[in-house]
Design an enzyme around this catalytic site. Structure first.
Site, PDB file in Angstrom:
ATOM      1  CG  ASP A   1      -1.973  -1.024   1.234  1.00 36.04           C
ATOM      2  OD1 ASP A   1      -2.231  -1.587   0.152  1.00 36.04           O
ATOM      3  OD2 ASP A   1      -2.557  -1.276   2.300  1.00 36.04           O
ATOM      4  NE  ARG A   2      -0.988   7.498  -1.132  1.00 32.41           N
ATOM      5  CZ  ARG A   2      -0.854   8.532  -0.291  1.00 32.41           C
ATOM      6  NH1 ARG A   2       0.287   9.199  -0.230  1.00 32.41           N
ATOM      7  NH2 ARG A   2      -1.858   8.898   0.476  1.00 32.41           N
TER       8      ARG A   2
END
Length: 324
Positions: free
Chosen positions: A158-159
């Site tokens: 995930d970012r």
């Protein structure tokens, strides 16, 4: 129409060709071409008229791309002004690189050989081009800085998650390494900081059915056979906060964040679970305290056991963050 306009319009409807070896256009400036599938039928006499009809605000830019022979069909033949519309065919083109604010954190390289590039991804940097983060993604940054157009992620983070991220350098070995993750032959270890609950019995194994709907930001747990599994262990206690080891057996979207929230100890800095609250894209003040600490597997080519470990540490909050 400017490049930011055409990019914004096309991103919502096109598919990035990420790591597909038979794409008819090569990687350009770190970016894969974009694929657009024509519909089953329609009134358009040509492919260009279909594109203009679908993206009317981008007509000028689309006509420029066709004139420059930057739009091709699935065989790699340039689309011209007179190319006839054919249903259910793929059209490829390059997006114009958007103007993005730089994410002010660097990628550290942990390992590099002829087949693999292993990096320590910072918080807030997307793994691959997606949504508002195209150029400011680990994949595009690394392709550009290292001159590796065939670089492809073996998995994703995930970012907001930091830590170990693995890429293949050569397209010939992509499938070998990606299959390890598909077959769940990779041991992944994460660390997280969250509230300490003395009444919670750990270690614990959490199993649930996780569903992620296209176009919906949050995943959710629902009734039905479990498709996700995580082991949660307590590592350290500091006042009202604690450090946890998270061992996912499966890899569903937001799995660890959902499972920690389900235990009543959502990860510090998580603005999705249990409840969503908005955070500005350029607000880097409160990172998600989730770190991909290590990745371990048997190399499918050499047979050697390999383990890569993040050198990052999670920052303990000065006080237990309030619940949102």
């Amino acid at each position: 129409m400017g490049s930011r306009q055409v990019n914004a319009e096309l991103q919502t409807s096109c598919i990035t060709v990420d790591g597909v070896p038979d794409a008819p256009l090569p990687v350009r400036d770190g970016l894969n071409p974009t694929r657009l599938r024509t519909p089953d039928d329609g009134p358009w006499p040509t492919v260009l008229e279909y594109l203009v009809g679908r993206f009317p605000h981008d007509e000028t830019r689309l006509r420029e791309k066709v004139a420059a022979r930057e739009v091709v069909d699935e065989r790699g033949h340039p689309v011209t002004e007179s190319t006839a519309f054919v249903p259910r065919r793929d059209v490829y083109l390059y997006r114009d690189p958007p103007v993005e604010s730089r994410v002010p954190f660097e990628i550290e390289i942990l390992h590099r050989d002829e087949n693999l590039l292993v990096v320590d991804k910072p918080h807030f940097l997307a793994s691959t081009p997606r949504g508002a983060y195209i150029v400011e993604s680990a994949l595009v940054r690394l392709r550009r800085s290292l001159g590796l157009p065939d670089l492809t992620p073996v998995h994703r983070l995930d970012r907001l998650t930091a830590g170990v991220l693995i890429f293949t350098v050569r397209r010939e070995v992509r499938r070998d390494y990606q299959s390890l993750f598909d077959r769940r032959e990779v041991r992944k270890e994460y660390e997280a900081l969250a509230r300490y609950d003395p009444e919670l019995t750990l270690p614990a194994t959490v199993r649930s059915r996780i569903v992620k709907q296209r176009g919906v930001l949050k995943a959710f747990e629902t009734e039905g056979p479990a498709n996700s599994e995580s082991r949660i262990e307590l590592l350290e206690i500091r006042g009202n906060a604690a450090r946890y080891r998270l061992l996912p057996h499966t890899g569903k979207t937001h799995q660890l964040r959902l499972h920690m929230s389900a235990l009543g100890i959502p990860i510090f800095g998580d603005n999705f679970y249990p409840d969503f609250y908005d955070v500005a894209g350029n607000d880097y003040s409160t990172p998600l305290r989730l770190l991909a600490r290590s990745v371990e597997f048997t190399d499918p080519l050499s047979g050697a056991r390999r383990r890569f470990v993040s050198e990052r540490t999670l920052t303990w909050p000065t006080s237990t963050p309030p619940a949102h």
